[in-house]
Design an enzyme around this catalytic site. Structure first.
Site, PDB file in Angstrom:
ATOM      1  N   GLU A  55     -28.038   6.200  25.219  1.00 36.54           N
ATOM      2  CA  GLU A  55     -26.714   5.370  25.056  1.00 36.54           C
ATOM      3  C   GLU A  55     -26.747   4.251  24.526  1.00 36.54           C
ATOM      4  O   GLU A  55     -27.831   3.663  24.671  1.00 36.54           O
ATOM      5  CB  GLU A  55     -26.056   5.258  26.492  1.00 36.54           C
ATOM      6  N   CYS A 109     -22.609   7.512  23.584  1.00 37.62           N
ATOM      7  CA  CYS A 109     -23.513   8.563  24.186  1.00 37.62           C
ATOM      8  C   CYS A 109     -24.191   9.251  23.124  1.00 37.62           C
ATOM      9  O   CYS A 109     -24.958  10.104  23.405  1.00 37.62           O
ATOM     10  CB  CYS A 109     -22.989   9.445  25.395  1.00 37.62           C
TER      11      CYS A 109
HETATM   12  C1  LIG Z   1     -17.287   9.383  26.925  1.00 38.07           C
HETATM   13  S1  LIG Z   1     -16.322   9.741  27.826  1.00 38.07           S
HETATM   14  C2  LIG Z   1     -15.545   8.021  28.339  1.00 38.07           C
HETATM   15  C3  LIG Z   1     -15.956   8.033  29.912  1.00 38.07           C
HETATM   16  C4  LIG Z   1     -15.214   6.745  30.536  1.00 38.07           C
HETATM   17  N1  LIG Z   1     -15.745   5.520  29.876  1.00 38.07           N
HETATM   18  C5  LIG Z   1     -15.631   6.956  31.774  1.00 38.07           C
HETATM   19  O1  LIG Z   1     -16.331   5.944  32.231  1.00 38.07           O
HETATM   20  O2  LIG Z   1     -14.962   7.570  32.651  1.00 38.07           O
HETATM   21  C6  LIG Z   1     -14.917  10.119  26.550  1.00 38.07           C
HETATM   22  C7  LIG Z   1     -13.529  10.252  27.062  1.00 38.07           C
HETATM   23  O3  LIG Z   1     -12.676  10.528  25.979  1.00 38.07           O
HETATM   24  C8  LIG Z   1     -11.684  11.460  26.094  1.00 38.07           C
HETATM   25  N2  LIG Z   1     -10.973  11.783  25.046  1.00 38.07           N
HETATM   26  C9  LIG Z   1     -11.630  12.688  24.059  1.00 38.07           C
HETATM   27  N3  LIG Z   1     -10.683  12.861  23.168  1.00 38.07           N
HETATM   28  C10 LIG Z   1      -9.640  11.920  23.382  1.00 38.07           C
HETATM   29  C11 LIG Z   1      -8.440  11.566  22.490  1.00 38.07           C
HETATM   30  N4  LIG Z   1      -8.334  12.198  21.517  1.00 38.07           N
HETATM   31  N5  LIG Z   1      -7.807  10.706  22.941  1.00 38.07           N
HETATM   32  C12 LIG Z   1      -7.935  10.078  24.330  1.00 38.07           C
HETATM   33  N6  LIG Z   1      -9.068  10.306  24.969  1.00 38.07           N
HETATM   34  C13 LIG Z   1      -9.836  11.426  24.630  1.00 38.07           C
HETATM   35  C14 LIG Z   1     -12.341  12.417  27.010  1.00 38.07           C
HETATM   36  O4  LIG Z   1     -11.366  13.170  27.894  1.00 38.07           O
HETATM   37  C15 LIG Z   1     -13.233  11.766  27.825  1.00 38.07           C
HETATM   38  O5  LIG Z   1     -12.834  11.370  29.133  1.00 38.07           O
END
Ligand SMILES: C[S@@+](CC[C@H](N)C(=O)[O-])C[C@H]1O[C@@H](n2cnc3c(N)ncnc32)[C@H](O)[C@@H]1O
Length: 379
Positions: free
Chosen positions: A371, A338
């Site tokens: 995106e 994104c």
């Molecule tokens: C762009 S969103 C992805 C959304 C997902 N593809 C969906 O459709 O629900 C990024 C995600 O990465 C998670 N996130 C952030 N840092 C992270 C980490 N260090 N390890 C695992 N997940 C993480 C966030 O909580 C968020 O849900």
């Protein structure tokens, strides 16, 4: 870096403005929800294309930005209730709320619900988020694009429903409605669901996969574009697949029938719980969801996968992710993003990969966001 990116975007925005078009919304120019309603939609797409190509110069090129329906696309809008107004904040001013009568970015049914709620709740005390006093903080409207189901949630500062009488004739119009407690100093539009007024969730559906959306759960903001992106990702998935940063598991579940097995890894526990509920609803056997930090997980599981999907937050991946990902030695990596700027930086760091294809998708028309999906091939 951030400043440089902003300059590139601003320069392009000025040069793509063209003759301009009349904004459809009377709040344009005040409200922080939109930036480009005065720019023809074709020009917005060209601007985003040139922006992405500027960032990826010498690395990859997009031919076009896949267009969205330019209005009525948003699945969710969090309307602030403060200072006698209900709406969105003025662009760049946290302290000012623009009294929004109606929002053309929202899908139609949820927008109509908001228009009615403005009147229905006009005598309910709102919340002064500067002095921390009052009651109603946010009205959150959500609509699932493909099923048409609508949710209306009320975020309040005290664990009581002071709106029962006012809401009674309204509730039959929505599929789900909840009272949410947000009693801290932080300005949050989510919190503890303390009363379900109707339903409790809505459902979205992508190519037969059902996604349960609960009051606090995340879901992609533009279903039309999310579905296009998921279909594209799926073409590249095979064998044992790792979906890192899996959120509520929407990608994992969508691609599961193209994989032998999918593992979704996500750090937010509630999102992982939602993924497991959706796995059950869809009776998908070959997907598992793990609550872990992506870095901790990948350090331990470098050799276990055939396909890798990355969809990190706007800030991109932690720099320490690069080494373990390279050590996986996969032929192909699928990187959904994104934020094209951090995506470009991560791709540059993955030195032994080249960009086989790059596509951009207009998930948020009328705003600067864009995106992308990059398919990376090992050199
Ligand atoms: C762009 S969103 C992805 C959304 C997902 N593809 C969906 O459709 O629900 C990024 C995600 O990465 C998670 N996130 C952030 N840092 C992270 C980490 N260090 N390890 C695992 N997940 C993480 C966030 O909580 C968020 O849900």
């Amino acid at each position: 870096m951030k400043k440089k990116k902003k300059r590139l975007f601003q320069r392009l925005a000025d040069s793509h403005r063209g003759e301009g078009v009349a904004p459809v919304c009377e709040h344009f120019g005040q409200c922080g929800g939109c930036m480009f309603q005065d720019m023809a939609y074709e020009n917005q797409l060209l601007l985003k294309k040139d922006y992405v190509n500027g960032l990826f110069e010498g690395i990859a090129e997009v031919e076009e930005v896949h267009p969205s329906t330019p209005f009525n696309y948003r699945n969710r809008m969090d309307m602030v209730a403060a200072f006698g107004k209900k709406g969105l904040r003025k662009a760049g001013f946290y302290k000012f709320v623009v009294d929004i009568k109606s929002c053309p970015l929202m899908q139609k049914k949820s927008n109509e619900a908001f228009v009615d709620l403005r009147t229905i709740l006009q005598d309910i005390q709102d919340y002064d988020y500067l002095n921390h006093s009052g009651y109603l903080r946010y009205i959150v409207l959500r609509q699932a694009m493909f099923t048409g189901e609508v949710m209306a949630n009320f975020v309040v500062s005290e664990r009581e429903n002071r709106m029962e009488r006012e809401l009674e004739p309204f509730l039959h119009r929505v599929d789900s409605s909840s009272m949410i407690l947000s009693d801290g100093l932080a300005d949050l539009s989510f919190g503890e669901v303390f009363q379900t007024l109707r339903g409790g969730h809505i459902t979205e559906e992508f190519d037969g996969i059902k996604y349960r959306i609960t009051p606090n759960s995340f879901f992609q903001s533009n279903s039309e574009m999310a579905l296009k992106m998921y279909r594209r990702l799926k073409e590249h998935v095979h064998g044992k697949t790792l979906d890192l940063y899996s959120g509520v598991g929407s990608i994992s579940l969508f691609v599961a029938d193209a994989a032998s097995h999918v593992t979704g890894v996500e750090v937010v526990e509630e999102a992982v719980e939602t993924s497991c509920i959706n796995k059950k609803i869809n009776e998908i056997e070959n997907a598992d969801f793990i609550c872990a930090d992506a870095l901790d997980y990948i350090k331990e599981h470098r050799e276990d996968f055939d396909s890798l999907i990355l969809d990190p937050p706007r800030s991109g991946m932690h720099p320490k992710m690069i080494g373990p990902i390279r050590e996986m030695k996969l032929d192909k990596i699928i990187y959904m993003s994104c934020n094209p700027a951090t995506c470009r930086d991560d791709i540059k760091a993955l030195e032994d990969y080249r960009v086989e294809s790059l596509e951009a998708f207009d998930m948020f028309p009328q705003t600067p966001h864009v995106e992308s999906i990059a398919i990376l091939r090992r050199k």
